[in-house]
Write an enzyme that holds these catalytic residues in place. Structure first.
Site, PDB file in Angstrom:
ATOM      1  N   SER A  95       0.843  -1.199   0.000  1.00 42.00           N
ATOM      2  CA  SER A  95       0.000   0.000   0.000  1.00 42.00           C
ATOM      3  C   SER A  95       0.877   1.247   0.000  1.00 42.00           C
ATOM      4  O   SER A  95       1.731   1.410  -0.868  1.00 42.00           O
ATOM      5  CB  SER A  95      -0.961  -0.047   1.187  1.00 42.00           C
ATOM      6  OG  SER A  95      -1.953   0.924   1.095  1.00 42.00           O
ATOM      7  N   ASP A 136      -9.418  -3.510  -6.588  1.00 43.16           N
ATOM      8  CA  ASP A 136      -8.666  -2.498  -5.854  1.00 43.16           C
ATOM      9  C   ASP A 136      -8.618  -1.228  -6.690  1.00 43.16           C
ATOM     10  O   ASP A 136      -8.276  -1.279  -7.883  1.00 43.16           O
ATOM     11  CB  ASP A 136      -7.246  -3.018  -5.586  1.00 43.16           C
ATOM     12  CG  ASP A 136      -6.370  -2.044  -4.805  1.00 43.16           C
ATOM     13  OD1 ASP A 136      -6.883  -1.009  -4.337  1.00 43.16           O
ATOM     14  OD2 ASP A 136      -5.162  -2.322  -4.675  1.00 43.16           O
ATOM     15  N   HIS A 165      -7.629  -4.754  -1.844  1.00 40.99           N
ATOM     16  CA  HIS A 165      -6.596  -4.030  -1.118  1.00 40.99           C
ATOM     17  C   HIS A 165      -6.525  -4.498   0.338  1.00 40.99           C
ATOM     18  O   HIS A 165      -7.531  -4.499   1.046  1.00 40.99           O
ATOM     19  CB  HIS A 165      -6.872  -2.525  -1.162  1.00 40.99           C
ATOM     20  CG  HIS A 165      -5.682  -1.689  -0.833  1.00 40.99           C
ATOM     21  ND1 HIS A 165      -4.758  -1.330  -1.784  1.00 40.99           N
ATOM     22  CD2 HIS A 165      -5.238  -1.166   0.333  1.00 40.99           C
ATOM     23  CE1 HIS A 165      -3.804  -0.607  -1.214  1.00 40.99           C
ATOM     24  NE2 HIS A 165      -4.067  -0.503   0.079  1.00 40.99           N
TER      25      HIS A 165
END
Length: 404
Positions: A189, A343, A373
């Site tokens: 991330s 995502d 995600h």
């Protein structure tokens, strides 16, 4: 105050229940619950936690960031007698070093891990299981970086700490039993964003060994176009919603959330920038198969001079690594890039993959067709919240590392 305490205790009880699964691997989720249902249940609790964090912040009890950090700190690490674990400092930066106890005749591979959390939360403790997993499965020395967090330490303090740690590790790798030519940096991330930015910052360092590889796990890479196909298709898919992505990003760089609507429309991109970036950030560079699920090209609004000036920080390659110059991209190390179908950040990864490959950089691409995600982070936690996609993603990274 009594009501607030009751709410907090309810959340804590939920965390304790999840922790039970951590320590009791035989515990199973009820039969008949699908992966999609699990995801939406998880999303419900996450929204509840975020809503509670916002409320507690507004009434002045605890800041949103500190509340979320406290929740993540409740993740208990499992005991692991197979590893040597110690806390240290690389210059001013706190790190935790994980080493296999087994003897090794040659120097090991080294991994520097930058955790996610949008530069505002996340910690060594929260990612304890992730780092232990990679250490055990790949026989590597793993170093997790405890970089400073915003808002106490404004952007780009997070990048500066990660770069400092990377430079120190490359210089002292042998002191930790690591081959300096086999150092890999990795992050998920926003940690993937930091990984990309650090790799770019190191390309012209002639005084250091070259990175062996970078591993980018569903990274955020650009803030030019937030209407790419993946943003449209997955805007309401847990866990990272479209609006949440931008709000967290703007908070990270300390920008007024009042510009959110204008940024979604593209009013923050000047004509000069639009012309420059269109070759790198464009739906035209996204393969057709990723546009078949409800994508419609979005008309661009005219830029606003005021918004363009306010939004200047989001074009810094440290925040948006996809915007780095070709001369930098061309020197990057071999790359493992993981994307998830469900995502909003999927297309950031696809665009970066194309840029890297266009410059002859070897890319190992793992696309999780059922992924979302955060799925890898969940894969090392409780069995009740583990998803097939996360387990597969971890296995692919382990296989890649074993070849380094």
């Amino acid at each position: 105050m009594g009501i607030l305490l009751a709410i907090f205790l309810a959340v804590l009880a939920g965390i304790v229940a999840i922790a039970f699964y951590y320590e009791h691997p035989k515990a199973e989720i009820p039969h008949g619950i699908s992966e999609r249902q699990k995801l939406y249940v998880l999303h419900y609790f996450m929204n509840f936690g975020l809503g509670l964090a916002t409320f507690l912040d507004k009434v002045g009890i605890i800041s949103e960031a500190h509340f979320l950090r406290a929740l993540m700190e409740t993740i208990p690490p499992l005991k692991d007698a197979r590893l040597l674990i110690k806390d240290s400092r690389f210059e001013r930066v706190k790190v935790r070093i994980y080493q296999p106890k087994t003897s090794n005749n040659s120097q090991r591979r080294g991994m520097l891990y930058f955790h996610g959390g949008v530069g505002r939360f996340g910690s060594i403790r929260a990612y304890e299981r992730t780092c232990r997993y990679f250490c055990r499965k790949t026989n590597s020395v793993v170093v997790c970086v405890e970089y400073r967090l915003a808002p106490e330490h404004p952007f780009p303090a997070q990048f500066e700490d990660c770069l400092t740690a990377a430079v120190h590790f490359l210089r002292t790798a042998q002191d930790h039993g690591v081959d300096p030519s086999r150092v890999v940096i990795c992050g998920d991330s926003s940690g993937g964003t930091l990984t990309a930015a650090v790799a770019q910052a190191l390309v012209n360092r002639r005084d250091l060994p070259k990175l062996r590889a970078q591993i980018l796990i569903y990274p955020f890479l650009q803030c030019v176009d937030l209407n790419l196909p993946s943003y449209q298709q997955n805007k309401g898919v847990p866990i990272l919603l479209k609006e949440r992505t931008l709000v967290l990003g703007l908070k990270y760089v300390n920008l007024d959330l009042g510009i959110t609507k204008e940024v979604f429309k593209g009013c923050h991109v000047s004509e000069d920038r639009r012309l420059k970036y269109q070759k790198w950030v464009s739906p035209d560079n996204i393969p057709h198969e990723f546009k078949t699920r409800g994508y419609k090209p979005s008309p661009k609004s005219l830029p606003s001079k005021k918004i363009c000036e306010v939004a200047e920080p989001v074009f810094d390659p440290v925040f948006s690594p996809l915007l780095a110059e070709d001369s930098v991209i061309a020197q990057l190390p071999e790359t493992f890039l993981l994307t998830c179908e469900f995502d909003v950040l999927r297309d950031d990864g696809l665009l970066y993959k194309k840029r890297l490959e266009d410059h002859g950089i070897k890319v190992t691409w793992c696309h999780l067709e059922e992924g979302f995600h955060g799925t890898l982070f969940l894969a090392v936690l409780a069995k009740a919240i583990r998803f097939r996609s996360g387990t597969k993603g971890l296995e692919k990274i382990v296989n890649f590392l074993r070849l380094m």
